[in-house]
Scaffold this active site. Structure first.
Site, short mmCIF file in Angstrom:
data_model
loop_
_atom_site.label_atom_id
_atom_site.label_comp_id
_atom_site.label_asym_id
_atom_site.label_seq_id
_atom_site.Cartn_x
_atom_site.Cartn_y
_atom_site.Cartn_z
N CYS A 247 7.00 1.36 10.84
CA CYS A 247 5.73 1.81 10.24
C CYS A 247 5.03 0.67 9.49
O CYS A 247 4.53 -0.25 10.12
CB CYS A 247 5.97 3.02 9.36
SG CYS A 247 4.46 3.98 9.06
N HIS A 332 8.33 6.71 13.64
CA HIS A 332 9.52 6.88 12.81
C HIS A 332 10.73 7.31 13.65
O HIS A 332 10.88 8.50 13.95
CB HIS A 332 9.26 7.91 11.71
CG HIS A 332 8.39 7.39 10.61
ND1 HIS A 332 8.89 6.89 9.44
CD2 HIS A 332 7.04 7.27 10.53
CE1 HIS A 332 7.89 6.50 8.67
NE2 HIS A 332 6.76 6.72 9.31
N GLU A 334 13.73 7.63 12.72
CA GLU A 334 14.62 8.50 11.93
C GLU A 334 14.12 9.94 11.91
O GLU A 334 14.84 10.85 11.47
CB GLU A 334 14.74 7.96 10.50
CG GLU A 334 13.60 8.29 9.56
CD GLU A 334 12.33 7.50 9.82
OE1 GLU A 334 11.31 7.79 9.16
OE2 GLU A 334 12.35 6.58 10.67
#
Length: 363
Positions: A247, A332, A334
């Site tokens: 990001c 992202h 995750e």
């Protein structure tokens, strides 16, 4: 129920029911299209200084629990919903959304036409907004709102003040905290990494002195050009250590290598953004939260190549260095909230660090 007003800098306003804290607040009004994951979204440090509009019509229906926080103290300025569930139902639920917002001092508004607000933001771009009591003088609110300059140097507000360790028996990773989500740290912990989280202004020399196996650049809020300290650090470690950015870390990596960034009209915030890997044609659905992006044409003549693009608007979503073991993604991996399709990128980072031991670095 007490009434509240959301006034936008263009003069449009919405009146609804007050939820959360009673205080007045000003922030950048953005929207998130995720159907779930409101707790993770509200506690994501990347939303620093923003008033989040949830486009899904019912928010809070499974409550708030102690496990799904992305940070202890949320940095959002406010929350906007169509309907806030008063009676959540979930075995992990501990408090309602309204109770959570009150506890954390976050004001909100419910009962407004979030579809209309979202379409307005899509047309006009992100706008400053103020949440205040409905009884406030509208002309005075608008004048005050237009006179306020939103904060810069947002990373300074959400980064760790001091370095700290999260021990493990595996690879040693330095995680540069620009506003890191807890889920990123958890993904490294799952892989048994010994993680040292360091402040955003840590130098390359300080990082190299820790003798890590790799460096990760975290997510974070705001304009990447407000973090010039990061650029010199990145130039000082790339080629010497494996590097993985997420990001804001992706944008900083681009700037450090001579590319440019720009502000998107209304950003990418949600859990269903399709991203294509150019080398294979593989398409994954990704979680995203960014208001800035890398300017594709600015990559010409740099040592970076585009690895991923967003299929809706062809935004640059992935970069890799042509010579060094360094790559970054705008989305992202995750997740939390969102799909875990691209979680494998953490495993690729582990493989890249294994390559360091085998002498594959060019430095």
């Amino acid at each position: 129920m007490t009434k509240r007003i959301l006034m936008l800098e263009d003069g449009n306003y919405f009146i609804g029911d007050a939820i959360g804290s009673e205080k007045e607040t000003i922030g950048e009004v953005v929207f998130n299209t995720g159907m779930t994951g409101y707790q993770e979204t509200i506690t994501d440090p990347s939303y620093y200084g923003q008033i989040i509009t949830f486009t899904y019509p019912l928010v809070g229906n499974y409550g708030v629990n102690r496990d799904d926080f992305e940070s202890i103290n949320p940095a959002v300025k406010g929350v906007v919903v169509r309907e806030a569930a008063e009676f959540p139902s979930n075995w992990r639920n501990q408090i309602t959304l309204d109770e959570f917002l009150k506890e954390k001092g976050i004001p909100g508004i419910a009962g407004i036409d979030t579809r209309k607000l979202t379409k307005l933001i899509r047309k006009e771009g992100t706008l400053k907004g103020i949440l205040a009591a409905e009884t406030a003088n509208k002309e005075e609110l608008l004048h005050h709102l237009r006179s306020v300059r939103l904060p810069v140097d947002q990373v300074h507000e959400v980064s760790s003040a001091k370095a700290f360790a999260s021990p493990g028996d595996g690879k040693r990773v330095v995680l540069v905290d620009y506003g890191v989500k807890s889920s990123i740290l958890r993904e490294l912990n799952k892989r048994n990494c010994y993680v040292t989280v360091v402040p955003y202004n840590t130098t390359a020399e300080e990082i190299l002195a820790m003798h890590p196996d790799g460096v990760m650049l975290s997510n974070g809020p705001g304009d990447p050009k407000d973090v010039p300290e990061a650029l010199e650090m990145i130039r000082g470690i790339q080629g010497k250590l494996p590097l993985f950015g997420i990001c804001l870390g992706h944008q900083l990596f681009a700037l450090a290598n001579g590319a440019d960034t720009f502000k998107l009209k209304f950003g990418h915030r949600g859990a269903n953004h399709p991203v294509k890997e150019l080398a294979t044609g593989r398409v994954d659905f990704t979680a995203q939260n960014h208001g800035y992006a890398v300017e594709k044409d600015s990559l010409i003549g740099t040592d970076l190549k585009v690895t991923h693009i967003e299929l809706n608007d062809e935004t640059v979503e992935g970069l890799a260095h042509k010579e060094y073991p360094a790559y970054t993604v705008q989305y992202h991996p995750e997740a939390n909230p969102g799909p875990s399709d691209v979680n494998y990128l953490f495993d690729e980072f582990m493989e890249m660090m294994n390559g360091k031991e085998e002498g594959e670095l060019h430095a």
